[in-house]
Design an enzyme around this catalytic site. Sequence first.
Site, short mmCIF file in Angstrom:
data_model
loop_
_atom_site.label_atom_id
_atom_site.label_comp_id
_atom_site.label_asym_id
_atom_site.label_seq_id
_atom_site.Cartn_x
_atom_site.Cartn_y
_atom_site.Cartn_z
N ASP A 87 34.61 -38.26 22.56
CA ASP A 87 35.66 -39.26 22.44
C ASP A 87 36.24 -39.21 21.02
O ASP A 87 35.48 -39.11 20.05
CB ASP A 87 35.10 -40.65 22.73
CG ASP A 87 36.19 -41.67 22.98
OD1 ASP A 87 37.00 -41.90 22.06
OD2 ASP A 87 36.23 -42.23 24.08
N ILE A 88 37.55 -39.27 20.90
CA ILE A 88 38.18 -39.18 19.58
C ILE A 88 38.12 -40.53 18.83
O ILE A 88 38.41 -40.57 17.64
CB ILE A 88 39.64 -38.67 19.65
CG1 ILE A 88 40.51 -39.58 20.49
CG2 ILE A 88 39.68 -37.24 20.16
CD1 ILE A 88 42.00 -39.27 20.42
N HIS A 128 37.01 -41.51 34.50
CA HIS A 128 36.10 -40.79 33.61
C HIS A 128 34.92 -41.70 33.30
O HIS A 128 35.02 -42.92 33.38
CB HIS A 128 36.79 -40.32 32.32
CG HIS A 128 37.46 -41.40 31.54
ND1 HIS A 128 38.66 -41.99 31.94
CD2 HIS A 128 37.12 -42.01 30.39
CE1 HIS A 128 39.01 -42.91 31.06
NE2 HIS A 128 38.10 -42.95 30.10
#
Length: 113
Positions: free
Chosen positions: A30-31, A99
């Site tokens: 995850d950014i 997701h």
Amino acid sequence: MTKTLFQKIIDREIPAKIEHEDDRCIVIRDIQPQAPVHLLIIPKKTIARLSDAGRQDEALLGHLLLVAGELAKGLKLEKGFRIVVNSGPDAGESVPHVHVHLLAGRQMAWPPG
């Protein structure tokens, strides 16, 4: 229909740090991580949100959870990990593509959010 961010990552139009990939899903970091370990397990089949999934998606959705467990084992997350699936904007969904979030590496609070 416009491609989602995740579809562009799957199609390699946008770079991402890929942690795992198989014929049914891709796993990226995850950014904007919410924990020291924050992975996104994304099906290659586009399903906008969990409520849009059908019985035909049962094996795929189960696969996502099994991949999460395998990743947790490989990352030695014996102390625990959390699985989150946001469905809809009120739940915090920012990309309309199902997701699974795998979060670990810190104490999680309950109830969440």
